[in-house]
Design an enzyme around this catalytic site. Structure first.
Site, PDB file in Angstrom:
ATOM      1  N   HIS A   1     -83.685  42.119  24.152  1.00  0.00           N
ATOM      2  CA  HIS A   1     -85.475  42.282  23.005  1.00  0.00           C
ATOM      3  C   HIS A   1     -85.185  42.356  21.146  1.00  0.00           C
ATOM      4  O   HIS A   1     -85.049  42.183  20.428  1.00  0.00           O
ATOM      5  CB  HIS A   1     -85.865  43.091  23.657  1.00  0.00           C
TER       6      HIS A   1
HETATM    7  C1  BDR Z   1     -88.930  47.120  24.702  1.00  0.00           C
HETATM    8  O1  BDR Z   1     -88.619  48.178  25.419  1.00  0.00           O
HETATM    9  C2  BDR Z   1     -87.296  48.309  25.973  1.00  0.00           C
HETATM   10  O2  BDR Z   1     -86.766  48.837  27.182  1.00  0.00           O
HETATM   11  C3  BDR Z   1     -86.402  48.153  24.963  1.00  0.00           C
HETATM   12  O3  BDR Z   1     -85.141  48.184  24.913  1.00  0.00           O
HETATM   13  C4  BDR Z   1     -86.809  47.606  24.012  1.00  0.00           C
HETATM   14  O4  BDR Z   1     -87.172  47.941  22.994  1.00  0.00           O
HETATM   15  C5  BDR Z   1     -89.041  45.692  25.145  1.00  0.00           C
HETATM   16  O5  BDR Z   1     -90.191  45.777  26.124  1.00  0.00           O
END
Ligand code: BDR
Ligand code: CA
Length: 313
Positions: free
Chosen positions: A243
């Site tokens: 992500h």
């Molecule tokens: C986001 O949520 C966190 O778990 C990850 O680091 C990312 O920023 C994804 O939904």
């Protein structure tokens, strides 16, 4: 490519860690003024420790790291140990950090930096809940117009939600903060789940990280080994979605990404859909366009860039 000054606001998190490593490996395009830390994936004491650990792993011993808000603006903190493990950085076994956190609060660092730098030369890169950024805007509204751009990971439209059926984690944890940011009238680029779920670490891609043979390459491979089990089980996907590195990759090469300028609003009232990013992808309202909402990426180009850059550390 003009080099940008950035503040990375983060809650590491394995994917945050990779995003930070990519930024630190890319000094031609990204000058990191400081790392501000927020509670999110795990509580603040752990996200701070993990941020210091990552800087040391990258050899960035002089990088200033600032602790920020330990809970959302109006809510209790929700964390994601079920994804990231108890430490938030499960996978590799990294040494206890020796680097020290700065004395200044992250929110004050954001405010003072924006006031000190030339107008519109600092980009904010939130990789976690938007609590620190919104707190800075609430405390010092004069800084809002000084921000060059916000490039953030959060939200979803076609992929809908990952923490509730309709909400993505970063927005859900602090929807009131996200609402403030989306209503700031700033130039905002959003890297939502719609694109990050296409940045998947397949086995071959993880093998390429490990084959770098460096402490960074091996640690990143071990982080994604750990992180992928959750998404593979949940979505049946080929591997872990990276992500947050989509944010730093976007800063380095925006041509790897495509999106649309649309209106995005955050749900803060309905318990059922709390934290949903209501994205007018199809232009069915006349609400003003307030964000570039990214929907796709050149995933081969993204992993080529990431692997090449990690090799530098
Ligand atoms: C986001 O949520 C966190 O778990 C990850 O680091 C990312 O920023 C994804 O939904
Ligand atoms: Ca994150």
């Amino acid at each position: 490519m003009v080099k940008r000054k950035v503040i990375i606001d983060t809650d590491p998190g394995q994917d945050d860690a990779v995003a930070i490593l990519l930024a630190l490996a890319s000094p031609e395009e990204i000058e990191v003024l400081g790392i501000t830390v927020v509670a999110g994936n795990v509580p603040l004491d752990l996200t701070v420790k993990n941020s210091l650990t990552i800087c040391e792993l990258a050899g960035a011993f002089d990088m200033p790291v600032y602790a920020g808000c330990h809970k959302p603006l109006q809510r209790r903190l929700i964390t994601a140990e079920h994804v990231h493990g108890k430490t938030g950085l499960d996978g590799p076994s990294l040494p206890e950090p020796k680097m020290q956190i700065q004395a200044e609060h992250a929110v004050d660092f954001i405010i003072n930096t924006l006031r000190a730098e030339t107008n519109k030369t600092v980009t904010l890169c939130p990789l976690g809940p938007l609590t620190n950024i919104a707190s800075a805007f609430l405390k010092a509204p004069d800084i809002i117009e000084k921000v060059q751009q916000i490039v953030l990971m959060g939200g979803a439209y076609f992929e809908v939600g990952n923490i509730t059926p309709t909400a993505e984690f970063n927005i859900y944890v602090d929807p009131e903060a996200a609402d403030i940011v989306f209503k700031s009238n700033l130039d905002i680029t959003v890297l939502p789940l719609d694109v990050t779920h296409k940045a998947l670490v397949t086995k071959a891609r993880n093998d390429a990280f490990r084959a770098l043979g460096t402490p960074v390459g091996v640690a990143v491979a071990q982080m994604t080994d750990f992180f992928e089990r959750f998404d593979k089980e949940k979505y049946g996907s080929a591997g872990a979605p990276l992500h947050d590195p989509c944010v730093t990759a976007y800063l380095i090469n925006p041509d790897l990404f495509v999106g649309r300028h649309i209106n995005v609003m955050v749900e803060t009232a309905s318990e059922l859909t709390m934290g949903m990013t209501v994205a007018d992808w199809w232009g069915v309202t006349d609400r003003p366009k307030n964000a570039l909402f990214i929907g796709d990426l050149d995933s081969e180009g993204f992993f080529k860039l990431l692997t090449e850059r990690l090799a530098r550390l």
